[in-house]
Design a protein around this motif. Structure first.
Motif, PDB file in Angstrom:
ATOM      1  N   ASN A   1      37.860  37.451  39.994  1.00  0.00           N
ATOM      2  CA  ASN A   1      38.848  36.378  39.906  1.00  0.00           C
ATOM      3  C   ASN A   1      39.445  36.225  41.302  1.00  0.00           C
ATOM      4  N   PHE A   2      38.972  35.188  42.032  1.00  0.00           N
ATOM      5  CA  PHE A   2      39.433  35.025  43.409  1.00  0.00           C
ATOM      6  C   PHE A   2      40.758  34.278  43.485  1.00  0.00           C
ATOM      7  N   ALA A   3      41.176  33.656  42.395  1.00  0.00           N
ATOM      8  CA  ALA A   3      42.496  33.044  42.333  1.00  0.00           C
ATOM      9  C   ALA A   3      43.532  34.119  42.006  1.00  0.00           C
ATOM     10  N   VAL A   4      44.798  33.761  42.076  1.00  0.00           N
ATOM     11  CA  VAL A   4      45.844  34.726  41.736  1.00  0.00           C
ATOM     12  C   VAL A   4      45.733  35.084  40.267  1.00  0.00           C
ATOM     13  N   ASP A   5      45.589  36.364  39.988  1.00  0.00           N
ATOM     14  CA  ASP A   5      45.406  36.862  38.628  1.00  0.00           C
ATOM     15  C   ASP A   5      46.774  37.145  38.001  1.00  0.00           C
ATOM     16  N   PRO A   6      47.074  36.531  36.865  1.00  0.00           N
ATOM     17  CA  PRO A   6      48.382  36.767  36.244  1.00  0.00           C
ATOM     18  C   PRO A   6      48.601  38.208  35.804  1.00  0.00           C
ATOM     19  N   LYS A   7      47.502  38.984  35.706  1.00  0.00           N
ATOM     20  CA  LYS A   7      47.659  40.373  35.280  1.00  0.00           C
ATOM     21  C   LYS A   7      48.436  41.207  36.294  1.00  0.00           C
ATOM     22  N   ASN A   8      48.192  40.952  37.581  1.00  0.00           N
ATOM     23  CA  ASN A   8      48.888  41.737  38.598  1.00  0.00           C
ATOM     24  C   ASN A   8      49.312  40.922  39.809  1.00  0.00           C
ATOM     25  N   ASN A   9      49.222  39.597  39.675  1.00  0.00           N
ATOM     26  CA  ASN A   9      49.679  38.681  40.711  1.00  0.00           C
ATOM     27  C   ASN A   9      48.960  38.894  42.042  1.00  0.00           C
ATOM     28  N   LYS A  10      47.675  39.279  41.975  1.00  0.00           N
ATOM     29  CA  LYS A  10      46.880  39.483  43.168  1.00  0.00           C
ATOM     30  C   LYS A  10      45.608  38.651  43.088  1.00  0.00           C
ATOM     31  N   LYS A  11      44.978  38.436  44.254  1.00  0.00           N
ATOM     32  CA  LYS A  11      43.690  37.755  44.327  1.00  0.00           C
ATOM     33  C   LYS A  11      42.554  38.767  44.422  1.00  0.00           C
ATOM     34  N   TYR A  12      41.350  38.292  44.111  1.00  0.00           N
ATOM     35  CA  TYR A  12      40.122  39.076  44.244  1.00  0.00           C
ATOM     36  C   TYR A  12      40.137  40.338  43.385  1.00  0.00           C
ATOM     37  N   ASN A  13      40.595  40.159  42.155  1.00  0.00           N
ATOM     38  CA  ASN A  13      40.480  41.227  41.173  1.00  0.00           C
ATOM     39  C   ASN A  13      39.079  41.209  40.565  1.00  0.00           C
ATOM     40  N   ILE A  14      38.446  42.362  40.491  1.00  0.00           N
ATOM     41  CA  ILE A  14      37.121  42.469  39.889  1.00  0.00           C
ATOM     42  C   ILE A  14      37.267  42.973  38.463  1.00  0.00           C
ATOM     43  N   HIS A  15      36.790  42.165  37.517  1.00  0.00           N
ATOM     44  CA  HIS A  15      36.945  42.442  36.089  1.00  0.00           C
ATOM     45  C   HIS A  15      35.612  42.893  35.491  1.00  0.00           C
TER      46      HIS A  15
ATOM     47  N   ILE B   1      38.611  46.717  37.477  1.00  0.00           N
ATOM     48  CA  ILE B   1      38.099  47.985  37.999  1.00  0.00           C
ATOM     49  C   ILE B   1      38.248  48.105  39.514  1.00  0.00           C
ATOM     50  N   HIS B   2      38.589  46.983  40.190  1.00  0.00           N
ATOM     51  CA  HIS B   2      38.788  47.071  41.638  1.00  0.00           C
ATOM     52  C   HIS B   2      39.511  45.825  42.118  1.00  0.00           C
ATOM     53  N   GLN B   3      40.242  45.992  43.232  1.00  0.00           N
ATOM     54  CA  GLN B   3      40.883  44.863  43.905  1.00  0.00           C
ATOM     55  C   GLN B   3      41.021  45.213  45.377  1.00  0.00           C
ATOM     56  N   SER B   4      40.550  44.317  46.234  1.00  0.00           N
ATOM     57  CA  SER B   4      40.736  44.487  47.674  1.00  0.00           C
ATOM     58  C   SER B   4      40.583  43.121  48.326  1.00  0.00           C
ATOM     59  N   ASN B   5      40.782  43.050  49.621  1.00  0.00           N
ATOM     60  CA  ASN B   5      40.764  41.783  50.335  1.00  0.00           C
ATOM     61  C   ASN B   5      39.371  41.153  50.305  1.00  0.00           C
ATOM     62  N   GLY B   6      39.236  40.064  49.580  1.00  0.00           N
ATOM     63  CA  GLY B   6      37.964  39.344  49.526  1.00  0.00           C
ATOM     64  C   GLY B   6      36.866  40.066  48.779  1.00  0.00           C
ATOM     65  N   SER B   7      37.222  40.910  47.801  1.00  0.00           N
ATOM     66  CA  SER B   7      36.193  41.696  47.100  1.00  0.00           C
ATOM     67  C   SER B   7      35.394  40.813  46.141  1.00  0.00           C
TER      68      SER B   7
END
Length: 535
Positions: free
Chosen positions: A176-190, A209-215
């Motif tokens: 999810n490269f948009a802001v994820d409502p689950k943790n208010n971050k971008k580039y969350n890998i689900h 399972i992971h989140q980092s810059n541009g992941s």
């Protein structure tokens, strides 16, 4: 520590020297002496994924707004590739914006996906940034592929991969490269579980399972009892390949960087697929993420297993890989296959290399109206207020990728005897940042040779015959020059040179165009298109 940094710098400089030579002279592919030079495909084969099934290798590549979509290529040796099919035959099933009457999805459409083989079938999943995720399967990767199934209607997601565990449970991973409502971050890998048919996600199983810059660039594998999650992320040096390793698919994950990059020299190899050859050696088929005029070409990198980690490229003193530009062929072969280009239009269907710019308008092209010819009927482009981009709004433009090789010659033979006033037809190079059109315009019953460079016309001779031959030649620098012939024997250059360009994640396309700015009237018959690219 100082000595180690010096060795790393020296290693990078040596690699850069090889890289610079490979990039500037246009050398590529099979050298016919048991070695190869990267890229193995010097054209726009972006967002790759690849697998081996038996003694065959298959890969897929994103196609954005081009139709048919999601190209499938095949190889016996990982070096010599040919096109065998496309997964998506009708882009309007994805979105009406990908149809000839909308044409407003440049940089969008079919993005990265995955190809896997399990349950005796080939499975392809891919996403679009606006429409979510789709899948298809086939018993034969050459097709037919089942009609696209819409797995999840969502936006702001990309880079998905399916995975079948040893117990038969199906999983789906995506970013999810948009802001994820689950943790208010971008580039969350689900990570999700899927239903047994692979057509639905079990939403209650959703786990980040992971989140980092541009992941992004997700792939899942399982080797020797470990789950491996391949992805890429953006670091100060550029976009690099990363991997997580865990005994449990939900983690915790041990994370390691797999390669270093030099953005200017090696153009950020990252998205791709891990492959094991029958010899036991491992390889990584990847695109170069930094695009140039030919797009994002494909290279093959060796993989070194270090403490169980697949380090991609040549390991440096820090045991992290660097770009490799030459190597021994993984599988000894004398393969003669190559990416197809030419078409005599006498096979009853378009050859596999062709892709329309957007879903074509049915009834406005035919291979049966005149035997041995492709007929293109002219119709009006979608209105635009931007100077010089008419080709981006003209439906039924037939295209293929422009190769980055030292010598390219593309020639088309066109019967223009049934053109109408307002019609313009011929040969084009285009991207979203620049375009050129070379062909015949008809006004007041007079047909004139015209070279259009980003909306600026240069008129030439009046053409009185029924047939015109149009040609484009270009070199490894992407500098093109047009020429024409009225007898098919002697060619005369015309107009200024044209620099091929990159835009909206796509490299230059060479294509055949035909439109009418006044009304839906007139047609051309194309006898053949012949494109030769040489090393």
């Amino acid at each position: 520590m100082i000595q180690r940094r010096f060795l790393s710098l020296l290693f990078c400089c040596l690699v850069a020297g090889v890289c610079s030579k490979a990039q500037t002279n246009g050398n590529w592919g099979d050298q016919q002496n048991g070695t190869y030079v990267n890229p193995v495909i010097p054209a726009d084969y972006s967002d790759l994924d690849a697998i081996r099934v038996g003694e065959d290798y298959y890969a897929i590549s994103s196609t954005m707004q081009f139709s048919p979509g999601m190209v499938v290529i095949h190889s016996k040796d990982l070096i010599n590739w040919e096109i065998i099919s496309h997964v998506a035959d009708d882009l309007s099933r994805i979105s009406p914006n990908l149809n000839w009457d909308r044409m407003n999805c440049y940089g969008k459409g079919i993005w990265a996906g995955s190809i896997r083989y399990y349950k005796n079938r080939f499975w392809v999943y891919f996403g679009t940034p606006d429409d979510g995720f789709f899948m298809s399967s086939a018993s034969n990767p050459a097709g037919p592929w089942e009609p696209l199934h819409h797995v999840w209607n969502v936006n702001g997601w990309d880079d998905c991969c399916s995975f079948c565990d040893e117990d038969g449970q199906l999983y789906f991973i995506a970013t999810n490269f948009a802001v994820d409502p689950k943790n208010n971050k971008k580039y969350n890998i689900h990570l999700f579980k899927m239903t047994p048919d692979g057509k639905s996600l079990l939403m209650e199983s959703d786990s980040i399972i992971h989140q980092s810059n541009g992941s992004e660039a997700n792939k899942l594998y399982k080797f020797d009892g470990f789950y491996y999650h391949f992805f890429s992320e953006v670091k100060p040096e550029g976009r690099v390949m990363m991997m997580g390793r865990s005994k449990n698919i939900y983690g915790p994950w041990e994370i390691r960087q797999l390669n270093h990059v030099n953005k200017q020299l090696d153009r950020e190899p990252n998205q791709g697929g891990l492959l094991q050859a029958p010899t036991g050696n491992w390889y990584f088929l990847t695109h170069h993420g930094s695009g140039d005029w030919e797009g994002r070409p494909a290279s093959l990198l060796p993989v070194h297993r270090i403490d169980g980690w697949p380090v991609i490229g040549q390991p440096g003193p820090d045991t992290i890989g660097r770009m490799v530009w030459t190597g021994n062929k993984p599988v000894p072969s004398k393969s003669k296959v190559s990416i197809q280009t030419s078409d005599e239009f006498n096979a009853g269907k378009l050859k596999a290399q062709w892709e329309w710019n957007y879903q074509p308008r049915a009834g406005k092209w035919s291979l049966t109206a005149r035997s041995g010819y492709l007929r293109l009927y002219a119709f009006t482009p979608i209105p635009s207020n931007k100077q010089g981009n008419i080709i981006l709004r003209a439906g039924n433009t037939l295209t293929q990728r422009s190769m980055r090789t030292p010598a390219n010659t593309a020639t088309v033979n066109i019967d223009i005897s049934h053109m109408a006033d307002g019609q313009f037809a011929g040969l084009t190079h285009f991207s979203t940042t620049s375009n050129s059109l070379f062909g015949i315009k008809q006004e007041n019953g007079i047909r004139t040779l015209v070279y259009d460079n980003n909306g600026k016309d240069t008129a030439g001779i009046q053409v009185h015959g029924k047939t015109i031959w149009l040609r484009s030649t270009w070199d490894a620098s992407g500098v093109s020059r047009y020429a024409f012939s009225t007898d098919g024997k002697s060619y005369q250059s015309f107009g200024s040179t044209y620099q091929l360009t990159w835009g909206s994640y796509r490299g230059d396309r060479i294509g055949i165009f035909n439109f009418n700015t006044k009304d839906d009237n007139g047609y051309i018959d194309i006898a053949w298109f012949r494109y030769d690219y040489r090393k």
